[in-house]
Design a protein around this motif. Structure first.
Motif, PDB file in Angstrom:
ATOM      1  N   LYS A 189      31.293  37.585  42.509  1.00  0.00           N
ATOM      2  CA  LYS A 189      31.579  38.606  41.490  1.00  0.00           C
ATOM      3  C   LYS A 189      32.050  38.026  40.162  1.00  0.00           C
ATOM      4  CE  LYS A 189      36.240  39.357  43.237  1.00  0.00           C
ATOM      5  NZ  LYS A 189      37.080  40.193  44.038  1.00  0.00           N
ATOM      6  N   ASP A 190      32.792  36.911  40.183  1.00  0.00           N
ATOM      7  CA  ASP A 190      33.325  36.379  38.927  1.00  0.00           C
ATOM      8  C   ASP A 190      33.273  34.849  38.855  1.00  0.00           C
ATOM      9  OD1 ASP A 190      35.315  35.718  40.723  1.00  0.00           O
ATOM     10  OD2 ASP A 190      36.830  37.013  39.826  1.00  0.00           O
ATOM     11  N   ASP A 191      32.582  34.223  39.787  1.00  0.00           N
ATOM     12  CA  ASP A 191      32.412  32.766  39.815  1.00  0.00           C
ATOM     13  C   ASP A 191      33.723  31.984  39.862  1.00  0.00           C
ATOM     14  OD1 ASP A 191      29.563  32.826  39.770  1.00  0.00           O
ATOM     15  OD2 ASP A 191      29.628  33.223  37.613  1.00  0.00           O
ATOM     16  N   THR A 192      34.772  32.602  40.406  1.00  0.00           N
ATOM     17  CA  THR A 192      36.035  31.884  40.566  1.00  0.00           C
ATOM     18  C   THR A 192      36.072  31.217  41.936  1.00  0.00           C
ATOM     19  OG1 THR A 192      37.181  33.843  41.399  1.00  0.00           O
ATOM     20  CG2 THR A 192      37.340  33.409  39.026  1.00  0.00           C
ATOM     21  N   ALA A 193      36.808  30.118  42.002  1.00  0.00           N
ATOM     22  CA  ALA A 193      36.929  29.381  43.255  1.00  0.00           C
ATOM     23  C   ALA A 193      37.750  30.177  44.265  1.00  0.00           C
ATOM     24  CB  ALA A 193      37.602  28.035  43.000  1.00  0.00           C
ATOM     25  N   VAL A 194      37.338  30.128  45.530  1.00  0.00           N
ATOM     26  CA  VAL A 194      38.141  30.687  46.619  1.00  0.00           C
ATOM     27  C   VAL A 194      39.322  29.743  46.821  1.00  0.00           C
ATOM     28  CG1 VAL A 194      38.185  31.267  49.076  1.00  0.00           C
ATOM     29  CG2 VAL A 194      36.137  31.756  47.715  1.00  0.00           C
ATOM     30  N   LYS A 195      40.496  30.301  46.940  1.00  0.00           N
ATOM     31  CA  LYS A 195      41.713  29.498  47.128  1.00  0.00           C
ATOM     32  C   LYS A 195      42.110  29.531  48.610  1.00  0.00           C
ATOM     33  CE  LYS A 195      43.216  29.894  42.436  1.00  0.00           C
ATOM     34  NZ  LYS A 195      42.098  29.120  41.983  1.00  0.00           N
ATOM     35  N   TRP A 196      42.729  28.463  49.053  1.00  0.00           N
ATOM     36  CA  TRP A 196      43.197  28.411  50.444  1.00  0.00           C
ATOM     37  C   TRP A 196      44.150  29.567  50.727  1.00  0.00           C
ATOM     38  CZ3 TRP A 196      40.417  25.601  53.512  1.00  0.00           C
ATOM     39  CH2 TRP A 196      39.798  24.445  53.047  1.00  0.00           C
ATOM     40  N   THR A 197      44.879  30.029  49.734  1.00  0.00           N
ATOM     41  CA  THR A 197      45.850  31.111  49.907  1.00  0.00           C
ATOM     42  C   THR A 197      45.209  32.493  49.883  1.00  0.00           C
ATOM     43  OG1 THR A 197      46.283  31.080  47.524  1.00  0.00           O
ATOM     44  CG2 THR A 197      47.750  29.781  48.928  1.00  0.00           C
ATOM     45  N   ASP A 198      43.885  32.583  49.666  1.00  0.00           N
ATOM     46  CA  ASP A 198      43.197  33.884  49.638  1.00  0.00           C
ATOM     47  C   ASP A 198      42.995  34.467  51.033  1.00  0.00           C
ATOM     48  OD1 ASP A 198      43.043  33.669  46.913  1.00  0.00           O
ATOM     49  OD2 ASP A 198      40.907  33.216  46.836  1.00  0.00           O
ATOM     50  N   GLY A 199      43.320  33.756  52.057  1.00  0.00           N
ATOM     51  CA  GLY A 199      43.157  34.254  53.417  1.00  0.00           C
ATOM     52  C   GLY A 199      44.189  35.312  53.753  1.00  0.00           C
ATOM     53  N   ILE A 200      44.093  35.848  54.935  1.00  0.00           N
ATOM     54  CA  ILE A 200      45.038  36.838  55.434  1.00  0.00           C
ATOM     55  C   ILE A 200      46.330  36.112  55.808  1.00  0.00           C
ATOM     56  CG2 ILE A 200      45.443  38.518  57.281  1.00  0.00           C
ATOM     57  CD1 ILE A 200      42.325  38.799  57.387  1.00  0.00           C
ATOM     58  N   LYS A 201      47.456  36.706  55.476  1.00  0.00           N
ATOM     59  CA  LYS A 201      48.763  36.056  55.684  1.00  0.00           C
ATOM     60  C   LYS A 201      48.934  35.522  57.109  1.00  0.00           C
ATOM     61  CE  LYS A 201      53.716  36.945  55.209  1.00  0.00           C
ATOM     62  NZ  LYS A 201      54.730  37.939  54.875  1.00  0.00           N
ATOM     63  N   SER A 202      48.549  36.311  58.081  1.00  0.00           N
ATOM     64  CA  SER A 202      48.756  35.899  59.466  1.00  0.00           C
ATOM     65  C   SER A 202      47.593  35.072  60.027  1.00  0.00           C
ATOM     66  CB  SER A 202      48.978  37.126  60.349  1.00  0.00           C
ATOM     67  OG  SER A 202      47.814  37.928  60.342  1.00  0.00           O
ATOM     68  N   LEU A 203      46.525  34.911  59.240  1.00  0.00           N
ATOM     69  CA  LEU A 203      45.344  34.198  59.719  1.00  0.00           C
ATOM     70  C   LEU A 203      44.729  33.451  58.539  1.00  0.00           C
ATOM     71  CD1 LEU A 203      43.723  33.970  62.380  1.00  0.00           C
ATOM     72  CD2 LEU A 203      42.282  35.818  61.547  1.00  0.00           C
ATOM     73  N   PRO A 204      45.318  32.324  58.137  1.00  0.00           N
ATOM     74  CA  PRO A 204      44.875  31.629  56.934  1.00  0.00           C
ATOM     75  C   PRO A 204      43.472  31.034  57.062  1.00  0.00           C
ATOM     76  CG  PRO A 204      46.533  30.348  58.093  1.00  0.00           C
ATOM     77  CD  PRO A 204      46.424  31.661  58.805  1.00  0.00           C
ATOM     78  N   ILE A 205      42.859  30.790  55.912  1.00  0.00           N
ATOM     79  CA  ILE A 205      41.559  30.128  55.874  1.00  0.00           C
ATOM     80  C   ILE A 205      41.725  28.751  56.515  1.00  0.00           C
ATOM     81  CG2 ILE A 205      39.791  29.150  54.373  1.00  0.00           C
ATOM     82  CD1 ILE A 205      40.408  31.420  52.386  1.00  0.00           C
ATOM     83  N   ALA A 206      40.793  28.409  57.396  1.00  0.00           N
ATOM     84  CA  ALA A 206      40.875  27.144  58.128  1.00  0.00           C
ATOM     85  C   ALA A 206      39.543  26.404  58.057  1.00  0.00           C
ATOM     86  CB  ALA A 206      41.243  27.405  59.589  1.00  0.00           C
ATOM     87  N   ILE A 207      39.608  25.104  58.102  1.00  0.00           N
ATOM     88  CA  ILE A 207      38.414  24.256  58.042  1.00  0.00           C
ATOM     89  C   ILE A 207      37.760  24.193  59.420  1.00  0.00           C
ATOM     90  CG2 ILE A 207      37.589  21.902  57.642  1.00  0.00           C
ATOM     91  CD1 ILE A 207      40.045  21.549  55.781  1.00  0.00           C
TER      92      ILE A 207
END
Length: 149
Positions: free
Chosen positions: A70-88
């Motif tokens: 939508k806006d070409d911004t980078a996804v941040k590691w903190t954009d995940g759900i508080k109880s289920l963070p983005i993981a590699i």
């Protein structure tokens, strides 16, 4: 202890936490779990369409980043759900703020637990390349319908 049939109000505050293995909770029988998604990418040589390098080229140091369409911004590691963070799931973290990953030994990068509750669309983009290769400017879309692109 007996339960009565009366409805009792309760709330969750910002300090509430949930077990990520059973992260959904119910209010009047309605699920409040947020949908999540995962994405992975395999690097192929543009000329040979396989994972083997050509000549003196190699895959060492190639980095991909994940972006919002939508806006070409980078996804941040903190954009995940508080109880289920983005993981590699594949690759190695290359940036502590943005989702940027170096290819793993199988030429893959990937993450899981992306928050899909806002119907955001994503794409991968090559940020750094390696010896013998030109940096790709392609935006590689992520499709959560299960279809291969």
């Amino acid at each position: 202890m007996l339960l009565d049939e009366a409805k009792h109000a309760f709330t969750f505050d910002e300090n509430s936490s949930f077990n990520s293995a059973t992260s959904n909770y119910h209010v009047d029988g309605e699920s409040k779990e947020k949908p999540t998604g995962s994405t992975s990418l395999v690097k192929y040589d543009a000329d040979t369409n396989n994972t083997d390098t050509q000549g003196k080229g190699d895959w060492d140091g190639i980095v991909y980043g994940l972006f919002y369409t939508k806006d070409d911004t980078a996804v941040k590691w903190t954009d995940g759900i508080k109880s289920l963070p983005i993981a590699i799931t594949y690759g190695t973290k290359d940036n502590d703020t943005n989702v940027e990953l170096k290819l793993d030994k199988d030429n893959k990068v990937g993450v899981q637990n992306l928050d899909l509750s806002s119907n955001d669309q994503f794409y991968w983009k090559e940020l750094r390349t390696s010896k013998g290769y030109s940096l790709s400017t392609k935006h590689i879309p992520v499709d959560f319908t299960g279809k291969k692109l």
